[in-house]
Design a protein around this motif. Sequence first.
Motif, PDB file in Angstrom:
ATOM      1  N   GLU A  99      -7.969  -0.738  -3.049  1.00  0.00           N
ATOM      2  CA  GLU A  99      -9.198  -0.984  -2.291  1.00  0.00           C
ATOM      3  C   GLU A  99      -9.230  -2.408  -1.742  1.00  0.00           C
ATOM      4  O   GLU A  99      -9.622  -2.636  -0.587  1.00  0.00           O
ATOM      5  CB  GLU A  99     -10.418  -0.731  -3.186  1.00  0.00           C
ATOM      6  N   LEU A 100      -8.813  -3.372  -2.572  1.00  0.00           N
ATOM      7  CA  LEU A 100      -8.783  -4.754  -2.103  1.00  0.00           C
ATOM      8  C   LEU A 100      -7.764  -4.935  -0.987  1.00  0.00           C
ATOM      9  O   LEU A 100      -8.014  -5.643  -0.007  1.00  0.00           O
ATOM     10  CB  LEU A 100      -8.463  -5.698  -3.260  1.00  0.00           C
ATOM     11  N   LEU A 101      -6.604  -4.306  -1.135  1.00  0.00           N
ATOM     12  CA  LEU A 101      -5.575  -4.422  -0.098  1.00  0.00           C
ATOM     13  C   LEU A 101      -6.038  -3.791   1.206  1.00  0.00           C
ATOM     14  O   LEU A 101      -5.726  -4.291   2.295  1.00  0.00           O
ATOM     15  CB  LEU A 101      -4.271  -3.777  -0.573  1.00  0.00           C
ATOM     16  N   LEU A 135       0.827  -1.207   0.000  1.00  0.00           N
ATOM     17  CA  LEU A 135       0.000   0.000   0.000  1.00  0.00           C
ATOM     18  C   LEU A 135       0.861   1.256   0.000  1.00  0.00           C
ATOM     19  O   LEU A 135       0.538   2.247  -0.683  1.00  0.00           O
ATOM     20  CB  LEU A 135      -0.932  -0.009   1.214  1.00  0.00           C
ATOM     21  N   ALA A 136       1.953   1.222   0.746  1.00  0.00           N
ATOM     22  CA  ALA A 136       2.850   2.382   0.782  1.00  0.00           C
ATOM     23  C   ALA A 136       3.422   2.670  -0.604  1.00  0.00           C
ATOM     24  O   ALA A 136       3.527   3.842  -1.013  1.00  0.00           O
ATOM     25  CB  ALA A 136       3.975   2.138   1.782  1.00  0.00           C
ATOM     26  N   ARG A 137       3.775   1.632  -1.351  1.00  0.00           N
ATOM     27  CA  ARG A 137       4.301   1.841  -2.697  1.00  0.00           C
ATOM     28  C   ARG A 137       3.225   2.385  -3.636  1.00  0.00           C
ATOM     29  O   ARG A 137       3.500   3.244  -4.477  1.00  0.00           O
ATOM     30  CB  ARG A 137       4.883   0.535  -3.248  1.00  0.00           C
ATOM     31  N   LEU A 138       2.003   1.882  -3.481  1.00  0.00           N
ATOM     32  CA  LEU A 138       0.913   2.387  -4.322  1.00  0.00           C
ATOM     33  C   LEU A 138       0.630   3.856  -4.015  1.00  0.00           C
ATOM     34  O   LEU A 138       0.346   4.650  -4.924  1.00  0.00           O
ATOM     35  CB  LEU A 138      -0.352   1.551  -4.098  1.00  0.00           C
ATOM     36  N   ARG A 139       0.706   4.238  -2.752  1.00  0.00           N
ATOM     37  CA  ARG A 139       0.463   5.639  -2.381  1.00  0.00           C
ATOM     38  C   ARG A 139       1.534   6.563  -2.937  1.00  0.00           C
ATOM     39  O   ARG A 139       1.288   7.752  -3.165  1.00  0.00           O
ATOM     40  CB  ARG A 139       0.401   5.758  -0.855  1.00  0.00           C
ATOM     41  N   VAL A 156      -7.649  -4.545   6.791  1.00  0.00           N
ATOM     42  CA  VAL A 156      -8.595  -4.406   7.898  1.00  0.00           C
ATOM     43  C   VAL A 156      -8.894  -5.774   8.510  1.00  0.00           C
ATOM     44  O   VAL A 156      -8.972  -5.916   9.739  1.00  0.00           O
ATOM     45  CB  VAL A 156      -9.902  -3.738   7.400  1.00  0.00           C
ATOM     46  N   HIS A 157      -9.043  -6.787   7.656  1.00  0.00           N
ATOM     47  CA  HIS A 157      -9.307  -8.143   8.142  1.00  0.00           C
ATOM     48  C   HIS A 157      -8.152  -8.626   9.019  1.00  0.00           C
ATOM     49  O   HIS A 157      -8.380  -9.196  10.099  1.00  0.00           O
ATOM     50  CB  HIS A 157      -9.499  -9.070   6.940  1.00  0.00           C
TER      51      HIS A 157
END
Length: 344
Positions: free
Chosen positions: A145-147, A130-134, A152-153
């Motif tokens: 969104e899926l990540l 997620l950090a790389r996508l941001r 959260v799970h």
Amino acid sequence: MGFPGAGKTTVFNALTGLAAETGPGGGRGRSNLGVVKVPDPRVDALSTLYQPRKTVHAEVRFSDLPGGAPGGRALAAEALTAMRDVDALAQVVRGFGDPATGAPPRPAAERADFEAETILADAEIVERRLARLRKGERGFAGEAELLERIGVHLEGGAALRSLALSAGEWARFTGFAFLSRKPAMAVLNVPEARAAEPLPSDVADFCAERGMHALALSAPLEAEIAHLPPDERAAFAREMGLDQPAQDRFIREAYALLDLVSFFTVGPDEVRAWTIRRGTAAQQAGGRIHSDIERGFIRAEIVDHAELLRLGSEAKAREAGKLRLEGKEYVVRDGDVAHFRFSV
């Protein structure tokens, strides 16, 4: 896998008949590998019928992975990495008093600790991605969104086995090799005097609630059985109150855990068992033998092994209407004997 002191390498030796170094520091930091033939009386019976030049049973590869420092409750980094390369995880948990401290076993808590380690390792992977996508790295449509949903799970302390994503969605994350999504089994290592006892209710309940398999065995006893001549193992196991040696029971559970079945090819040259996932279609099952069969598949000749053995030959099975022609969409069943027709 297992935390130090659980007896995981002794269990590995019992399952494989090998003699990998055990005890604190034994083989630390490296994996032990062993390949075992899958006991299958159907293969033996077909071999008796055909008298082939070669009989080939299916095989299971066991990996005894690195654990952690003696006395520790954390898995080594190299262990977490090695775990990502296997099809399923079997955690050995201590079912006997701690030899060093005399502390009683806590198998359900030990299993929970292990689960927490895998959940944490998966959460770290999700956060890094997620950090790389941001930062602008490109991903597939909807990946973030899926990540976020996966993250959260995991933050809720739940393994990914219980997260309901579609098969297509999970397929986008195959390369992540999430540990808490892998099929898992708990192997309770108990003293010899308890070898034939059922699983404690807390361990059975913990595993059932999380969709996991579980079995109990006594590693020192089973290692002794594994080193007996093959024709003596089953009888000795029965003398000890066991229906089968641990190797047979473990492989049976592993097949169920991974939803595997076996089909057979037969003839005067070779009788062989082939392992596939339940639900595999005939064309893909043929590809398990050779890619040319899948590429040029025409049809499969199928007869149930029990019918073939009862009738005594393929010719008699054909006369009795038990040998049939199936197309590429036919789902191969456990125990099918198959001949594939193909052209390339």
